[in-house]
Enzyme design. Sequence first.
Site, PDB file in Angstrom:
ATOM      1  N   GLY A  91       0.853  -1.549   0.268  1.00  0.00           N
ATOM      2  CA  GLY A  91       0.175   0.440  -0.272  1.00  0.00           C
ATOM      3  C   GLY A  91       0.813   1.123  -0.014  1.00  0.00           C
ATOM      4  N   GLN A 127       3.257  10.188   1.605  1.00  0.00           N
ATOM      5  CA  GLN A 127       4.666   9.155   1.813  1.00  0.00           C
ATOM      6  C   GLN A 127       5.157   9.300   0.216  1.00  0.00           C
ATOM      7  OE1 GLN A 127       2.321   5.348   1.930  1.00  0.00           O
ATOM      8  NE2 GLN A 127       4.451   4.773   3.456  1.00  0.00           N
ATOM      9  N   CYS A 184       6.329  -0.477   7.348  1.00  0.00           N
ATOM     10  CA  CYS A 184       5.979   0.906   6.341  1.00  0.00           C
ATOM     11  C   CYS A 184       6.836   1.558   5.819  1.00  0.00           C
ATOM     12  CB  CYS A 184       5.347   2.236   7.568  1.00  0.00           C
ATOM     13  SG  CYS A 184       4.935   3.378   6.808  1.00  0.00           S
ATOM     14  N   LEU A 185       6.798   2.160   4.572  1.00  0.00           N
ATOM     15  CA  LEU A 185       7.304   1.949   3.796  1.00  0.00           C
ATOM     16  C   LEU A 185       8.499   3.041   3.817  1.00  0.00           C
ATOM     17  CD1 LEU A 185       6.252   1.340  -0.369  1.00  0.00           C
ATOM     18  CD2 LEU A 185       7.392  -0.002   1.162  1.00  0.00           C
ATOM     19  N   HIS A 214      -3.881   0.962   7.752  1.00  0.00           N
ATOM     20  CA  HIS A 214      -2.615   1.751   8.110  1.00  0.00           C
ATOM     21  C   HIS A 214      -2.850   2.649   6.933  1.00  0.00           C
ATOM     22  CE1 HIS A 214       1.625   1.303   8.119  1.00  0.00           C
ATOM     23  NE2 HIS A 214       1.017   2.108   7.038  1.00  0.00           N
ATOM     24  N   GLU A 215      -3.375   2.653   5.305  1.00  0.00           N
ATOM     25  CA  GLU A 215      -2.873   3.628   4.355  1.00  0.00           C
ATOM     26  C   GLU A 215      -3.979   4.715   5.115  1.00  0.00           C
ATOM     27  OE1 GLU A 215      -0.755   3.565   2.602  1.00  0.00           O
ATOM     28  OE2 GLU A 215      -0.154   1.207   2.911  1.00  0.00           O
ATOM     29  N   HIS A 274      -2.696   7.233   7.430  1.00  0.00           N
ATOM     30  CA  HIS A 274      -1.131   8.365   6.334  1.00  0.00           C
ATOM     31  C   HIS A 274      -2.304   9.176   6.215  1.00  0.00           C
ATOM     32  CE1 HIS A 274       2.099   6.472   6.489  1.00  0.00           C
ATOM     33  NE2 HIS A 274       1.723   5.520   5.946  1.00  0.00           N
TER      34      HIS A 274
HETATM   35 ZN    ZN Z   1       2.800   3.325   5.707  1.00  0.00          ZN
END
Ligand code: ZN
Length: 157
Positions: A48, A53, A90-91, A132-133, A136
Site C-alpha cells: 500500500g 508518502q 511501512c515503506l 494503515h493507508e 496516513h
Molecule cells: Zn505506511
Amino acid sequence: MALRNIRNYNEEDTILRKKSKVVKIIDEKTQILLADMADTMYQANGVGLAAPQIGILKRLVVIDVGEGLIKLINPVILERSGEQQDMEGCLSVPDISGEVLRPQKVRIKAQDENGDYFELEGTDLLARAFCHELDHLDGILFIDKILPDTTVSNIEQ
Ligand code: ZN
C-alpha cells in the site's frame, strides 16, 4: 512508468504528520498520480502507498495485497468489526516493524477515477492495509500504535 521518491519519516520532515486534502477535481493529473503511486508501490514491494508518502497531501491511496490493484480517492471507513493483532511495517518507516491491533474487517467508501462512489469490504490483510493507508491521510503512522514490547529492528546489526 514513473517512480516517485518515497519519503522516509523523520522528526524534521513533518509532511507525513500533516492532514491530506480532499481531492475535489478528479482529472487526468489524478489518474497519472495514482498510476505513479502504483508503480512506486510495486517497485518498493509494498502492499500500500498513500499520497503523503510521496510528499503530496491529497487523499489518494493505492493498495495491492495480492488480490489486484485498488485505487482509492477520498476514502473513508464506514464500518469496523472484530480485532486482529499482527506485524506491520511501512515503506516510510523502513527501520522498524511492530505489532498493531486492527479491526478484522472494515467497510470503506471511496471514489474511482471517474468520480463515482463505490464501497469495498476488506478482511485480514486488506482490512489492515485500508486502516494503515487511511491513517496516513490524517498524519497517523503505525509507529503511534505499536503494541508495547513488539517493536523489531529491520536494520541488520
Ligand atoms: Zn505506511
